[in-house]
Design an enzyme around this catalytic site. Sequence first.
Site, PDB file in Angstrom:
ATOM      1  CE  LYS A 130      32.388  50.768  38.658  1.00  0.00           C
ATOM      2  NZ  LYS A 130      31.763  49.623  39.454  1.00  0.00           N
ATOM      3  CG  ASP A 170      34.109  47.428  38.403  1.00  0.00           C
ATOM      4  OD1 ASP A 170      33.117  47.175  39.319  1.00  0.00           O
ATOM      5  OD2 ASP A 170      34.387  47.249  37.543  1.00  0.00           O
TER       6      ASP A 170
HETATM    7  P1  NDP Z   1      37.967  40.902  38.514  1.00  0.00           P
HETATM    8  O1  NDP Z   1      38.845  41.891  37.680  1.00  0.00           O
HETATM    9  O2  NDP Z   1      38.521  40.450  39.742  1.00  0.00           O
HETATM   10  O3  NDP Z   1      37.413  39.672  37.846  1.00  0.00           O
HETATM   11  C1  NDP Z   1      36.744  39.801  36.441  1.00  0.00           C
HETATM   12  C2  NDP Z   1      36.615  38.495  35.730  1.00  0.00           C
HETATM   13  O4  NDP Z   1      35.766  38.514  34.841  1.00  0.00           O
HETATM   14  C3  NDP Z   1      37.813  38.057  35.154  1.00  0.00           C
HETATM   15  O5  NDP Z   1      37.878  36.485  35.428  1.00  0.00           O
HETATM   16  C4  NDP Z   1      37.641  38.378  33.672  1.00  0.00           C
HETATM   17  O6  NDP Z   1      38.612  37.332  33.093  1.00  0.00           O
HETATM   18  C5  NDP Z   1      36.417  38.329  33.538  1.00  0.00           C
HETATM   19  N1  NDP Z   1      36.040  39.113  32.667  1.00  0.00           N
HETATM   20  C6  NDP Z   1      36.228  40.671  32.824  1.00  0.00           C
HETATM   21  N2  NDP Z   1      35.772  41.359  31.522  1.00  0.00           N
HETATM   22  C7  NDP Z   1      35.330  40.225  30.669  1.00  0.00           C
HETATM   23  C8  NDP Z   1      34.806  40.116  29.330  1.00  0.00           C
HETATM   24  N3  NDP Z   1      34.791  41.394  28.550  1.00  0.00           N
HETATM   25  N4  NDP Z   1      34.488  39.059  28.851  1.00  0.00           N
HETATM   26  C9  NDP Z   1      34.833  37.958  29.467  1.00  0.00           C
HETATM   27  N5  NDP Z   1      35.256  37.783  30.743  1.00  0.00           N
HETATM   28  C10 NDP Z   1      35.368  38.809  31.326  1.00  0.00           C
HETATM   29  O7  NDP Z   1      36.718  41.801  38.664  1.00  0.00           O
HETATM   30  P2  NDP Z   1      35.469  41.575  39.706  1.00  0.00           P
HETATM   31  O8  NDP Z   1      35.482  40.336  40.152  1.00  0.00           O
HETATM   32  O9  NDP Z   1      35.889  42.876  40.984  1.00  0.00           O
HETATM   33  O10 NDP Z   1      34.345  42.273  38.946  1.00  0.00           O
HETATM   34  C11 NDP Z   1      33.452  41.423  38.262  1.00  0.00           C
HETATM   35  C12 NDP Z   1      32.178  42.084  37.863  1.00  0.00           C
HETATM   36  O11 NDP Z   1      31.640  42.398  39.117  1.00  0.00           O
HETATM   37  C13 NDP Z   1      32.261  43.334  37.064  1.00  0.00           C
HETATM   38  O12 NDP Z   1      30.942  43.625  36.456  1.00  0.00           O
HETATM   39  C14 NDP Z   1      31.861  44.410  38.234  1.00  0.00           C
HETATM   40  O13 NDP Z   1      31.551  45.702  37.987  1.00  0.00           O
HETATM   41  C15 NDP Z   1      31.214  43.622  39.329  1.00  0.00           C
HETATM   42  N6  NDP Z   1      31.438  44.118  40.821  1.00  0.00           N
HETATM   43  C16 NDP Z   1      32.299  44.187  41.190  1.00  0.00           C
HETATM   44  C17 NDP Z   1      32.508  44.725  42.616  1.00  0.00           C
HETATM   45  C18 NDP Z   1      33.713  44.471  43.557  1.00  0.00           C
HETATM   46  O14 NDP Z   1      33.491  44.744  44.578  1.00  0.00           O
HETATM   47  N7  NDP Z   1      34.644  44.095  43.080  1.00  0.00           N
HETATM   48  C19 NDP Z   1      31.359  44.867  43.491  1.00  0.00           C
HETATM   49  C20 NDP Z   1      30.017  44.876  42.773  1.00  0.00           C
HETATM   50  C21 NDP Z   1      30.152  44.577  41.055  1.00  0.00           C
HETATM   51  P3  NDP Z   1      40.038  37.910  32.581  1.00  0.00           P
HETATM   52  O15 NDP Z   1      40.803  37.908  33.451  1.00  0.00           O
HETATM   53  O16 NDP Z   1      40.383  36.968  31.317  1.00  0.00           O
HETATM   54  O17 NDP Z   1      39.581  39.220  31.921  1.00  0.00           O
HETATM   55  O1  2IT Z   2      30.165  47.956  41.159  1.00  0.00           O
HETATM   56  C1  2IT Z   2      30.525  47.963  42.394  1.00  0.00           C
HETATM   57  O2  2IT Z   2      29.425  48.165  43.222  1.00  0.00           O
HETATM   58  C2  2IT Z   2      31.881  47.995  42.904  1.00  0.00           C
HETATM   59  N1  2IT Z   2      32.672  47.908  41.968  1.00  0.00           N
HETATM   60  C3  2IT Z   2      32.228  48.383  44.545  1.00  0.00           C
HETATM   61  C4  2IT Z   2      32.400  49.847  44.587  1.00  0.00           C
HETATM   62  C5  2IT Z   2      32.730  50.098  46.069  1.00  0.00           C
HETATM   63  O3  2IT Z   2      32.784  51.671  46.107  1.00  0.00           O
HETATM   64  O4  2IT Z   2      32.878  49.346  46.771  1.00  0.00           O
END
Ligand code: NDP
Ligand code: 2IT
Length: 449
Positions: A130, A170
């Site tokens: 990461k 992420d």
């Molecule tokens: P994005 O940046 O696309 O979206 C994040 C969302 O979460 C936004 O709505 C943001 O709001 C909100 N958010 C982030 N930080 C905070 C906080 N501290 N408090 C309140 N709201 C918050 O990210 P993703 O959708 O990609 O990721 C979301 C989650 O999913 C994370 O935990 C990530 O690790 C996990 N994840 C992502 C994967 C991926 O493929 N993208 C895979 C597996 C897990 P705002 O815009 O106001 O900050």
């Molecule tokens: O938390 C996660 O699994 C991710 N943000 C996606 C990682 C990836 O390599 O696609």
Amino acid sequence: MSNVYEQKINDFMAKVIAKNPSEVEFHQAVHEVVESIIPFIDENPQYADAKILDRIVEPERVLMFRVPWLDDKGEVQVNRGFRIEMNSAIGPYKGGLRFHPTVNLGILKFLAFEQVFKNSLTTLPMGGGKGGSDFDPKGKSDNEVMRFTQSFMAELFRHIGPNTDVPAGDIGVGGREIGFLFGMYKKLRNEFTGVLTGKGIEWGGSLIRPEATGYGTVYFAEEMLKTRGDSMKGKVCTISGSGNVAQYACEKATEFGAKVVTLSDSSGYIYDKDGIDAEKLAFVMELKNVKRGRIKEYADKYGADFFPGKRPWEVKCDVAMPCATQNEVNEEEAKMLMENGCFVVSEGANMPSSPEAITVYQNAKILYGLGKAANAGGVAVSGLEMSQNSMRFGWTREEVNEKLHQIMKDIHSTCVEWGKEGDYIDYVKGANIGGFVKVADAMIAQGVV
Ligand code: NDP
Ligand code: 2IT
């Protein structure tokens, strides 16, 4: 749990905390895993003999670097960049990059540690890693994001590669950022390779990668519901976040006949009692992915309620899908969910539930799919993107979606295999042991390295 195990867990954690002071999220993630693994190792002494636990909590390599860049006013800005190369026993380091002002070493180590088990669960050959930066993309111009991202890659490029370490997105890193990162890597290395995943479809990306995490979280919820002869159809769902994961969890849940009534961002949540249908979701996608606006605008547009500064767990639901960030469901909120009849939690985010919240779910014996199992669909399709890049060939949407769906079913089966306790399936135990065994066996086979 017996006192003997509790003592061993406490002793182990005391060492981890002493060695990694102030990395509280890392301690939390390690504690959750060792609670499952220490009793298991007791019955499987080969892992104790090889000191697998002591080795698995120590990153193979931690990179930390200066990221200087020029803002639109011509002023010098400095951020900190990281890459945690946690474990490469079963494949190249693999995991996302997070750009968010809260990023620090402890947060990225927790995420890298989770990734090791998650990637193992996908059945694909990927190690865990990461990275990211404390850079805040909010309010920055496209040019500023590009200059920062290029500076970040100007250091990272020497440490990564398609057979070494393959980053992805992420929080704060989506298609735009992956594009800038890829462009800079290609320029510096003079190589067009699958060094990043989440690429655009025209330049080596995989169909369904943007959808994969959210879809996978819903597929996992559906599999959990099946164990009780139930399905997502007709269920009321609350979702937090409104980014990549939340958007596609909303899309798939709606497609499966559920009604999604909330989305959120860091300013608060919206509640739409009629449900967020395809047209409203298209508005959210434009708002968040193009205009980069706030979720409150949804309430203004559709006459829904907006609750500033609050999280959606006070809303009555059957299924809750936290899809924003770590520790976004605390004990009190978990109790509120249970009191309102919620009986499925499927985590799109990484470690969104606090340890106390998890205890509440476990005591209530609900269907609790923890992040490293329920959100593994994203990295799974990243693995499929790597395969397609190696073959120089691309699968259709249907083919990738089918493979994703099968992987989520297989992860569910692995959790059942290792986590079944009478009538109850402990998905925490199942995912932790199921993810651990393959990595631990590979580490033993490869000797003390
Ligand atoms: P994005 O940046 O696309 O979206 C994040 C969302 O979460 C936004 O709505 C943001 O709001 C909100 N958010 C982030 N930080 C905070 C906080 N501290 N408090 C309140 N709201 C918050 O990210 P993703 O959708 O990609 O990721 C979301 C989650 O999913 C994370 O935990 C990530 O690790 C996990 N994840 C992502 C994967 C991926 O493929 N993208 C895979 C597996 C897990 P705002 O815009 O106001 O900050
Ligand atoms: O938390 C996660 O699994 C991710 N943000 C996606 C990682 C990836 O390599 O696609």
